[in-house]
Structures are given as C-alpha cells and as structure tokens.
Enzyme design. Structure first.
Site, mmCIF file in Angstrom:
data_model
loop_
_atom_site.group_PDB
_atom_site.id
_atom_site.type_symbol
_atom_site.label_atom_id
_atom_site.label_comp_id
_atom_site.label_asym_id
_atom_site.label_seq_id
_atom_site.Cartn_x
_atom_site.Cartn_y
_atom_site.Cartn_z
ATOM 1 C CG ASP A 156 -3.955 2.360 6.012
ATOM 2 O OD1 ASP A 156 -3.057 2.376 6.881
ATOM 3 O OD2 ASP A 156 -3.749 2.693 4.836
ATOM 4 C CD GLU A 187 -1.424 2.425 1.892
ATOM 5 O OE1 GLU A 187 -2.049 3.476 1.702
ATOM 6 O OE2 GLU A 187 -0.374 2.385 2.585
ATOM 7 C CG HIS A 235 4.498 7.497 6.447
ATOM 8 N ND1 HIS A 235 4.126 8.162 5.296
ATOM 9 C CD2 HIS A 235 3.655 6.443 6.554
ATOM 10 C CE1 HIS A 235 3.112 7.529 4.736
ATOM 11 N NE2 HIS A 235 2.811 6.481 5.488
#
Length: 463
Positions: free
Chosen positions: A353, A325, A423
C-alpha cells in the site's frame, strides 16, 4: 577420525549449498514469471480505466469486487469467496470551488473536500483567514480564531529522505484540524495538501471530527500546494483578506460491501495462514492506480506466480483485497474479527500500500529473532536491488490482525514520487510503470516463498 569429520563437514556444506541454490533458483523463476508472464498490469488497466475510482459504498467499488473475484476464479485457486463488511458511504457531490478575495480581486484556487467533511451552505462560506502551522499553534491562538477560516499550512519536510516520514510529520493537521479548530469557534478549515512538490492538484484524504457534537462539525478542504503558497503570500500583504469556498459533500448511511479473498490450501500445514493483500477501495478523485490499485494487482499476481510455477505451498496462502482502508478501515477490522471467531492461526501477513514504484525492501513488524531471520535472506534479494529491511509500520489493513505468533511486513517501494499522486486527480494508470509494478509483485512473492519454506520462529513463552 579426521577424515570422518571432514566428510561430515563437506556433506553438511553440500546441504547448505544445495538449499541456497534452490532458493536462488526459485527467486529467479519468480522474477522471470512476473516480468514475462504476469497479469497484474492488465488487471490494473481494467480496474483503472474500465472501473475507475472505487470509494467505499460506490457502484464502482462494487464493480471492482465482482471483477477481482472473477479474475481470482480464473487462476485455479482452491477457494475464492467474498467476506461481508459494512462500510461508510460519503459522497463528494458537485465539484468544489474556492477563491481568495483580496480587496476587489478574486483569485481562483484549486481545492477539494476532505473525506468525511460536511458541506458548506448552498451559497458557500466566506470569512477572514488565519494561518497556522500546527495544531499546537492553533491552540495557542485560542478564541482569536472564532468566526474565521483556519488555514493549516505546515508543508511536508523536504529534508526527509523517506517521504512517508515527511507525510507522518504533518498529516495530523489534515486528520484532526477541523475538529480542533471547531473547538475555538472556527467556521471552516483549509489544509495544505500532503505533497512534496508544488503543483495545482489538491489532495484529499480522511479527516475525523472525533467525539465533538455534530452541531460543531465545520467544513474542511485541502488546497493545492501552489494555492497554499499563494494564499500565504497574500495573507502577509493583507491579513484581512477573505477566503471563499463551497462544497456539497454528504455522509450517507453505511452500506454492505465485501473483502475479496482467494486462497491456495497448504500442503503440510493448512491451518497456518499467510496473508498477502492490498486495499480495493480508493479515493474518488481519480483511478487510485498507485493507491492502492497497484497493491491489489500485485497481491493477486503473487498467487498467479505460484500457480504458474506449480508451486505448492506448505502453508495456506490467502490473498485478501480489503475494502474501506481509506475512510474507515472496516475491511481490515472485519477480517480480524472473523479470524478470531473462526480461531484462525495467522503466521505471516504482507501488505502492499505504498504505490507501484520500484521495490526497495520491506518494513517489518516483528520480534528480533524473526527480523534477523528475514535479514539473513538479504543476499538472496541483492541481485534484484532489494536492500532495505527495516523495522516499522507494515500496513493499515493488516494492522488489526493478531495471532499468538505473527510477523507482518509491508512492501517498501521507492517513495520519492508517491506523494505527487497520493489521493489526487493525477493518480491514474499512466502514472504506473509496468516493469516497476511487476518487480514489486515478484519481490512480494519471493518473501512469501521464503517464509513459507522456512517458517517463522515461535516464541515458546507466548504459546
């Protein structure tokens, strides 16, 4: 006559009351199972602390495929299998370095290469910096940026209550900044991290060069929010200062990987498929516990709950752990491709998500009829503090999925802290709360149960 009518009304009321009571009781059992007998937290512990980061094409991504497949096999599902998919392989290389060169002073700042970026030269890149706050502002400067490093410094908007709206309002500079700056002769780009708070963690993420020639690719990196604030302040005092950064990342050839799939066959309508899933890959800086280890184990927990309760779904329930993804979306695209080839009929897809925080509701891609039907179950969710049912994006992995009649949903956890970790190096197991994770899994299982029991409303015009 009046007595007969009254009897019928009481009888029908009893049926409605019984149905409501049954659903209320089932949701209570679902939440109890998740909060007292779940495996999702221990699964996440293993994914995060034994396997670690799972960037597509890496050895750890392959370990995650084998681990989750083995765990699904222990649940007694009707079928567990792997679905082949070719994925990109990008390697970060040595840890990046960067500093602000203000006259004779060098100030180190935290950066990380953006996914898919090219490397600098072996000696790094040094150039003057020009600060912009949007791609539109970049385009207005035109050739003035030639030979310079472009510094994209548009922050996420603090006034946005929904943090994902703040993210979508500035992520274009990360994704397309290097491509656009290259067109005007920039040597590289530095992008402010997508983060609402000020800290020293640079946040990576996907970027794309689009269709520009490879000869025009320029290196691009994210700078921490504290670093961005400092660079902006220094530029105001000295517009001629220089910035240095070095990175050694490399794009390799695509490699073979897999979506991991497990299913419980439907007892009445096995041809109708309901998907619940998250993405198994993560960025390489950390464990990816929130993004999206949480969604993976919550999806696995949905079928674990159903097995623990002895629930036999009417429709086929399929848990799908998508690969890639983060930097390509190849897993979701391959799943849809094979669904079309096999002429599968998907009626519902649910994705997690958005982190493992306390669940608040669902974001739904649906027509008005089915949206209102789901909204009608709001009272059932109220005891569990689930209150937000809105129309909006459901998920990237289920995004490509199409069918004649299909409702999509995304779990909506509380979003306020998500971008503290998204991230970045601190997206680790210790950032996930066990109870919040389990509440999310129970909320997903509850919606899956209600859709399975009540079906979706079919628009006869599209049949």
């Amino acid at each position: 006559m009046k007595k007969s009518i009254l009897s019928v009304m009481l009888f029908l009321s009893g049926i409605v009351l019984f149905a409501q009571t049954k659903d209320e009781q089932t949701l209570k059992e679902i939440y109890k199972s998740s909060l007292t007998n779940s495996k999702c937290y221990s699964w996440l512990d293993y994914l995060s602390n034994k396997i670690g980061s799972r960037l597509s094409g890496s050895a750890s991504a392959e370990k995650a495929v084998q681990y989750t497949k083995a765990q699904l096999e222990t649940l007694g599902l009707d079928r567990v299998y792997l679905q082949e998919v070719m994925v990109p392989k990008w390697v970060r290389g040595e840890k990046e370095t960067a500093y602000i060169q203000d006259n004779k002073t060098k100030i180190n700042v935290p950066i990380c290469a953006l996914g898919g970026s090219v490397a600098t030269s072996k000696n790094g890149l040094t150039a003057e910096v020009i600060e912009v706050h949007s791609i539109k502002e970049l385009e207005a400067l035109g050739n003035k940026i030639k030979g310079k490093i472009v510094f994209f410094n548009r922050p996420m908007e603090d006034e946005q209550i929904e943090a994902f709206n703040a993210y979508s309002g500035c992520v274009d500079q990360r994704y397309a900044g290097a491509k656009e700056a290259s067109k005007f002769g920039a040597l590289g780009t530095i992008v402010r991290s997508m983060n609402l708070r000020l800290d020293d963690f640079p946040h990576t993420g996907a970027q794309s060069y689009g269709d520009i020639p490879k000869s025009q690719y320029i290196p691009t990196a994210a700078i921490s929010t504290n670093g961005a604030e400092l660079l902006s302040k220094k530029l105001k005092n000295n517009p001629k200062l220089k910035f240095y950064f070095k990175q050694s990342c490399k794009q390799m050839d695509d490699v073979l990987s897999y979506n991991v799939i497990g299913e419980i066959k439907g007892s009445e309508h096995p041809e109708n498929i309901m998907v619940v899933g998250g993405h198994l890959d993560s960025w390489d800086l950390a464990d990816g516990s929130h993004d999206d280890g949480a969604g993976v184990v919550q999806s696995m927990e949905v079928v674990n709950i159903f097995k623990n309760l002895g629930y036999k779904p009417k429709n086929t329930i399929r848990v799908v752990l998508f690969m890639n993804e983060e930097n390509g979306g190849k897993g979701g695209k391959k799943y849809e491709e094979l669904a079309q080839t096999n002429k599968e009929n998907h009626i519902f897809a649910l994705e997690s998500d958005s982190g493992g925080f306390s669940p608040r509701g669902f974001s739904l891609e649906s027509d008005d009829v089915n949206f209102n039907k789901i909204l009608g179950w709001k009272d059932l969710f109220e005891p569990y503090l689930i209150h937000s049912f809105v129309k909006g994006h459901a998920g990237s992995d289920i995004g490509p999925l199409t069918s004649k009649t299909l409702v999509k949903a995304g779990l909506k956890p509380d979003s306020q802290r998500y971008f503290d970790y998204h991230h970045a190096l601190n997206d680790t197991f210790d950032a996930v709360n066990k109870r919040e994770l389990e509440l999310g899994a129970a909320t997903m299982a509850s919606l899956m149960y209600l859709i399975d029991q009540n079906g979706i409303e079919v628009n006869k015009e599209v049949q």
